[in-house]
Design an enzyme around this catalytic site. Structure first.
Site, PDB file in Angstrom:
ATOM      1  N   CYS A  42      60.670  31.134 -78.947  1.00 52.30           N
ATOM      2  CA  CYS A  42      61.808  30.945 -79.854  1.00 52.30           C
ATOM      3  C   CYS A  42      61.393  31.172 -81.300  1.00 52.30           C
ATOM      4  O   CYS A  42      60.419  30.593 -81.797  1.00 52.30           O
ATOM      5  CB  CYS A  42      62.415  29.559 -79.600  1.00 52.30           C
ATOM      6  SG  CYS A  42      62.673  28.497 -81.012  1.00 52.30           S
ATOM      7  N   CYS A  45      61.054  28.260 -83.590  1.00 49.88           N
ATOM      8  CA  CYS A  45      59.879  27.445 -83.253  1.00 49.88           C
ATOM      9  C   CYS A  45      58.620  28.080 -83.847  1.00 49.88           C
ATOM     10  O   CYS A  45      57.752  27.396 -84.385  1.00 49.88           O
ATOM     11  CB  CYS A  45      59.726  27.324 -81.749  1.00 49.88           C
ATOM     12  SG  CYS A  45      61.171  26.635 -80.937  1.00 49.88           S
ATOM     13  N   TRP A 447      35.860  29.584 -98.100  1.00 46.01           N
ATOM     14  CA  TRP A 447      36.078  28.268 -98.710  1.00 46.01           C
ATOM     15  C   TRP A 447      37.237  27.532 -98.033  1.00 46.01           C
ATOM     16  O   TRP A 447      37.112  26.379 -97.640  1.00 46.01           O
ATOM     17  CB  TRP A 447      36.353  28.441-100.217  1.00 46.01           C
ATOM     18  CG  TRP A 447      37.011  27.266-100.843  1.00 46.01           C
ATOM     19  CD1 TRP A 447      36.426  26.082-101.165  1.00 46.01           C
ATOM     20  CD2 TRP A 447      38.397  27.137-101.212  1.00 46.01           C
ATOM     21  NE1 TRP A 447      37.365  25.220-101.714  1.00 46.01           N
ATOM     22  CE2 TRP A 447      38.571  25.854-101.742  1.00 46.01           C
ATOM     23  CE3 TRP A 447      39.501  27.998-101.128  1.00 46.01           C
ATOM     24  CZ2 TRP A 447      39.819  25.390-102.198  1.00 46.01           C
ATOM     25  CZ3 TRP A 447      40.737  27.555-101.579  1.00 46.01           C
ATOM     26  CH2 TRP A 447      40.876  26.259-102.108  1.00 46.01           C
TER      27      TRP A 447
END
Ligand code: FAD
Length: 516
Positions: A42, A45, A447
């Site tokens: 989806c 989602c 980093w």
């Protein structure tokens, strides 16, 4: 498996629900749980998943009171469970209060915000207002009163009481209270600006502001660069005597076990040491690679790239650089697709006895010393080595901005002894390494990935209590690197972080103490 096909992985600080574990996570849990039911196909989602992951990183210290979980309803084996919870649309979020019963469908969190701050605040609102039993680990979140403070030390045996003065609509006090939930010897309470007695007693004029309050009524204002959640939480977690629950307190003289241990080497915690870099080289080339009696195929390619990068960028002593260069040219001349480790080791140990080329034997950890023999050391050396190499590649203008990171990725993949670390690192590389297109972005990529790992490992068993995992560099090390956004959340000032990292790991700032 379904877990792998889903939008989340085991390293996201989100509990991955399956038919097997769903009851043990949601039923009778001592923490409240917010569950996202989603379908991996989806679009909404997929768009929401990075937000849910950031939320999980943001509130990971709150876990004993409130945890996050997710279930992929697109996976066949999960369908029954999703139906039993009444899930029809994706994504759905449901709230399960602590000690929910087996027949609870949870409470729908309809119209939930689609940003981390909004979600975090809704979670606090829910924790505060729900009528069911509270999670026992959840500290009081309501504003305190003068009466409570006056008798506070009669009933609470903590060293520090932090009072956060703020307006009623501010969430900072509650967020910091939850951020400190897993720390001992400190309690946090919010005080509203309308609590006139306390405001007058401490002479508070700024909201928010944070004060430390002690038995007998002594108090001091907590000094921070910016009056914001991240600065308060960072400073309070590091007050003297404050320790993570269940962890041994930090020790001032390191615990050394057995006589075979070398004496502790005093060092400056904000500097890089050549001894650590050489130790990492020794360990990787003489111990880790040696686990392969024959190096071939992918591993051989990884080794060649790793040594090539070392020969180009390792900012070491001339003898060490000469040795790396001779190993590199030997390796590049190997045209067969396998070599024996023995042959490699001969070159590494300079069997030709050139007087000006050598890699010292053995390890001598300095900045990477741990307070116990199993803490820090080699993995600390590996991170340090690769930060130094990305910085050196930038400073000496290599040709390919991804070269060092690809060499690290391949080395870790083929050789790094911690296999689950290697897997996590490979996932991060797959996710975003391709975006690196300049030498500066390579430095910043490493980093920021290192900080993701630090976030995940904060509080883990592998954390040295004397060297807690922080989001690096700390506000003390680089005040200018830290700021807050308009909404009060922490933000990094990348244009300050970059020069800080470049200078921290630059060859001219590496200390040569403790070298033979
Ligand atoms: P380290 O994290 O090793 O850092 C070393 C030094 O680098 C610090 O002391 C600090 O000076 C500096 N530093 C810290 N953060 C940053 C940053 N963001 N940028 C630049 N410099 C920084 N352990 C696990 O338990 N699980 C894992 O999945 C895992 N994955 C790993 C993956 C890789 C590739 C590596 C090299 C290590 C991994 N480890 C993992 C080990 C873990 O990350 C630490 O190295 C180890 O716990 C030792 O921690 P430390 O306190 O010495 O600090």
């Amino acid at each position: 498996s379904a877990a792998e096909a889903g939008l989340y992985t085991a390293t996201d600080q989100i509990v991955l629900l399956t038919p097997e574990n769903v009851d043990s996570v949601l039923v009778n849990s001592s923490a409240a749980v917010f569950v996202e039911f989603y379908a991996s196909w989806c679009g909404h989602c997929i768009a929401f998943s990075p937000i849910f992951k950031s939320l999980a990183r943001d509130i990971k210290e709150w876990k004993p009171a409130v945890d996050l979980a997710a279930m992929d309803c697109a996976a066949e084996e999960n369908r029954k469970v999703c139906i039993s919870y009444g899930i029809r649309g994706y994504p759905s979020i449901k709230f399960f209060h602590a000690y929910s019963k087996a027949d609870s469908e949870g409470e729908d969190f309809a119209g939930f915000p689609r940003d981390v701050q909004g979600l975090r605040r809704s979670i606090i609102d829910k924790l505060e207002t729900h009528k069911e039993p509270w999670a026992p680990a959840c500290p009081p979140l309501e504003p305190t009163s003068q009466a409570e403070i006056d008798s506070f030390f009669d009933t609470n045996n903590v060293q520090h009481l932090a009072l956060i003065f703020e307006e009623a609509k501010s969430y900072i006090g509650r967020e910091v209270t939850l951020d400190l939930l897993q720390f001992e010897n400190i309690a946090v309470r919010r005080v509203l600006n309308t609590e006139e007695g306390l405001v007058a007693r401490l002479g508070v004029t700024e909201f928010p502001s944070c004060y430390l309050y002690y038995p007998g009524g002594n108090f001091t204002r907590l000094s921070v660069k910016i009056e914001a959640r991240s600065f308060y939480s960072y400073a309070l977690q590091r007050l003297p005597g404050v320790v993570r629950s269940g962890k041994p307190p930090p020790v001032s003289t390191p615990v050394l076990t057995g006589n075979s241990e070398e004496p502790w080497r005093p060092f400056n915690r904000s500097r890089v040491y050549m001894a650590d870099l050489e130790s990492a080289l020794h360990y990787s080339l003489r111990v880790e690679v040696a686990a392969h009696t024959v190096v071939k195929g992918e591993a051989l390619i990884s080794l060649k790239k790793y040594v090539a990068v070392l020969a180009k960028y390792f900012p070491g002593r001339p003898v060490v650089r000469n040795l790396l260069k001779s190993v590199d040219s030997w390796l590049q001349n190997q045209t067969r697709d396998e070599i024996s480790y023995e042959a490699f080791k001969d070159i590494l140990d300079n069997s030709a006895q050139s007087p000006d080329a050598a890699l010292p034997e053995g390890v001598r950890w300095v900045g990477c010393q741990g307070s116990q023999p199993h803490l820090r050391r080699y993995p600390c050396g590996v991170w340090t080595l690769f930060h130094v190499l990305t910085v050196q590649a930038k400073n000496t203008r290599g040709t390919d901005p991804k070269e060092v990171l690809m060499a690290m990725r391949n080395y870790v993949h083929s050789f790094f002894g911690c296999r689950s670390c290697a897997e996590h690192f490979e996932n991060m590389a797959m996710e975003s390494l391709m975006e690196v297109d300049t030498f500066s972005s390579a430095v910043l990529w490493l980093w920021s990935r290192h900080n993701l790992v630090n976030n995940r490992l904060a509080g883990a068993l592998s954390e040295d209590p004397n060297f807690p995992k922080i989001q690096w560099p700390s506000p003390e090390m680089c005040p200018a690197c830290h700021a807050v956004k308009a909404n009060g959340d922490h933000s990094w000032i990348q244009k300050e972080v970059l020069p800080f990292v470049l200078s921290y790991f630059s060859s001219s700032s590496i200390l040569t103490d403790y070298l033979e």
